[in-house]
Design a protein around this motif. Structure first.
Motif, PDB file in Angstrom:
ATOM      1  N   UNK A  60       0.838  -1.192   0.000  1.00 13.76           N
ATOM      2  CA  UNK A  60       0.000   0.000   0.000  1.00 13.76           C
ATOM      3  C   UNK A  60       0.878   1.248   0.000  1.00 13.76           C
ATOM      4  N   UNK A  61       0.276   2.372  -0.317  1.00 11.99           N
ATOM      5  CA  UNK A  61       0.959   3.656  -0.217  1.00 11.99           C
ATOM      6  C   UNK A  61       0.534   4.339   1.067  1.00 11.99           C
ATOM      7  N   UNK A  62       1.489   4.958   1.760  1.00 13.93           N
ATOM      8  CA  UNK A  62       1.183   5.648   3.011  1.00 13.93           C
ATOM      9  C   UNK A  62       0.199   6.790   2.776  1.00 13.93           C
ATOM     10  N   UNK A  63      -0.603   7.053   3.790  1.00 11.27           N
ATOM     11  CA  UNK A  63      -1.596   8.129   3.711  1.00 11.27           C
ATOM     12  C   UNK A  63      -0.943   9.470   4.023  1.00 11.27           C
ATOM     13  N   UNK A  64      -1.218  10.447   3.182  1.00  9.73           N
ATOM     14  CA  UNK A  64      -0.698  11.794   3.417  1.00  9.73           C
ATOM     15  C   UNK A  64      -1.542  12.473   4.490  1.00  9.73           C
ATOM     16  N   UNK A  65      -0.885  13.231   5.363  1.00  8.42           N
ATOM     17  CA  UNK A  65      -1.583  13.896   6.456  1.00  8.42           C
ATOM     18  C   UNK A  65      -2.190  15.203   5.961  1.00  8.42           C
ATOM     19  N   UNK A  66      -3.475  15.159   5.682  1.00  5.45           N
ATOM     20  CA  UNK A  66      -4.203  16.331   5.191  1.00  5.45           C
ATOM     21  C   UNK A  66      -5.424  16.549   6.069  1.00  5.45           C
ATOM     22  N   UNK A  67      -5.528  17.728   6.642  1.00  4.82           N
ATOM     23  CA  UNK A  67      -6.659  18.056   7.512  1.00  4.82           C
ATOM     24  C   UNK A  67      -7.775  18.687   6.703  1.00  4.82           C
ATOM     25  N   UNK A  86      12.145  -1.584   4.542  1.00  7.21           N
ATOM     26  CA  UNK A  86      11.088  -0.927   5.319  1.00  7.21           C
ATOM     27  C   UNK A  86      11.545  -0.796   6.764  1.00  7.21           C
ATOM     28  N   UNK A  87      11.086   0.232   7.425  1.00  5.86           N
ATOM     29  CA  UNK A  87      11.329   0.386   8.859  1.00  5.86           C
ATOM     30  C   UNK A  87      10.032   0.034   9.583  1.00  5.86           C
ATOM     31  N   UNK A 110       7.857   5.345   4.500  1.00  6.34           N
ATOM     32  CA  UNK A 110       8.708   5.231   3.330  1.00  6.34           C
ATOM     33  C   UNK A 110       9.471   3.916   3.304  1.00  6.34           C
ATOM     34  N   UNK A 111       9.862   3.512   2.107  1.00  7.10           N
ATOM     35  CA  UNK A 111      10.801   2.409   1.954  1.00  7.10           C
ATOM     36  C   UNK A 111      12.086   2.986   1.364  1.00  7.10           C
ATOM     37  N   UNK A 112      13.217   2.378   1.732  1.00  2.17           N
ATOM     38  CA  UNK A 112      14.527   2.916   1.395  1.00  2.17           C
ATOM     39  C   UNK A 112      15.315   1.937   0.530  1.00  2.17           C
ATOM     40  N   UNK A 113      16.379   2.432  -0.070  1.00  7.97           N
ATOM     41  CA  UNK A 113      17.245   1.580  -0.877  1.00  7.97           C
ATOM     42  C   UNK A 113      17.980   0.586   0.021  1.00  7.97           C
ATOM     43  N   UNK A 114      17.989  -0.677  -0.374  1.00 15.04           N
ATOM     44  CA  UNK A 114      18.712  -1.689   0.391  1.00 15.04           C
ATOM     45  C   UNK A 114      20.216  -1.482   0.260  1.00 15.04           C
TER      46      UNK A 114
END
Length: 232
Positions: A28-35, A93-94, A122-126
């Motif tokens: 999935x893609x993380x949800x952006x924090x929008x109020x 992933x963290x 986020x996911x990062x480069x291995x």
């Protein structure tokens, strides 16, 4: 085949622990924090976008095929660490694992148990080490990720130095040999010593998606950068 699926957590491979993956976590893609703000008498709503993303939960289904490793596995699958999956072997992933896991289920061969992953956005480069940069002259670097990165930058030099990224200045005062800017932690230091007082930037450096121009003024011998490229 599903029995060929694997993951690593805290540098340990699930295959070495006798754990098989019966169902990979959903991508999935993380949800952006929008109020969302409703204004009386106004149609629709207004939105305040903070430009940041929320962490989220994903569930992975596993089974233990080596009961002799039961204690090792339960001690391993807890806490925070980096995780990679066979479905995305080039990304890290963290995650944090905090859910309870049924020991009774794990004691029965091929009985499934769930691992809930509290996943950072986020996911990062291995290949973080391979992505590292060393600059001795102003240049342009490319962020090939899908979101801005928050780099770790070490400046080697002395005196007053100004680092410039994409036209924004990040002043450093009274540098002695080296100083490190950690944009992710929002800290400036040298070794274990806090150097926040030597930093004059209003914000912290970041590399936007695409091309980024880097230059500097002052007595600088080199700059080392861990760019921390990342993807949603």
């Amino acid at each position: 085949m599903i029995h060929e699926a694997w993951f690593t957590f805290k540098g340990v491979d699930s295959r070495e622990m006798g754990v098989i993956v019966t169902a990979m976590p959903e991508t999935v893609r993380a949800e952006r924090r929008i109020e969302s703000i409703t204004v009386a008498g106004r149609n629709g709503s207004l939105h305040t976008d903070e430009g940041v993303y929320e962490s989220y939960d994903r569930t992975m289904e596993c089974a233990l095929i080596k009961r002799a490793k039961l204690d090792e596995v339960t001690a391993w699958l807890v806490g925070s660490g980096e995780m990679t999956f066979s479905t995305e072997p080039d990304k890290v992933y963290r995650v944090t694992i905090a859910n309870k896991i049924s020991i009774a289920q794990m004691m029965r061969v091929f009985q499934k148990f769930q691992v809930i992953l509290d996943t950072q956005p986020f996911k990062y480069s291995v290949n973080a080490a391979g992505d590292a940069l060393e600059l001795t002259a102003p240049t342009t670097i490319r962020n090939s990720g899908t979101v801005y990165s928050e780099p770790l930058i070490t400046v080697y030099g002395s005196g007053d130095i100004t680092l410039t990224i994409n036209g924004a200045d990040f002043p450093l005062y009274g540098v002695e040999e080296s100083i490190t800017i950690d944009s992710e932690m929002m800290e400036v230091f040298k070794g274990n010593a806090n150097q926040n007082g030597k930093y004059g930037g209003a914000d912290f450096p970041r590399f936007e998606v695409g091309q980024n121009e880097i230059s500097w003024t002052g007595n600088v011998s080199k700059i080392k950068i861990q760019p921390r490229w990342r993807w949603l």
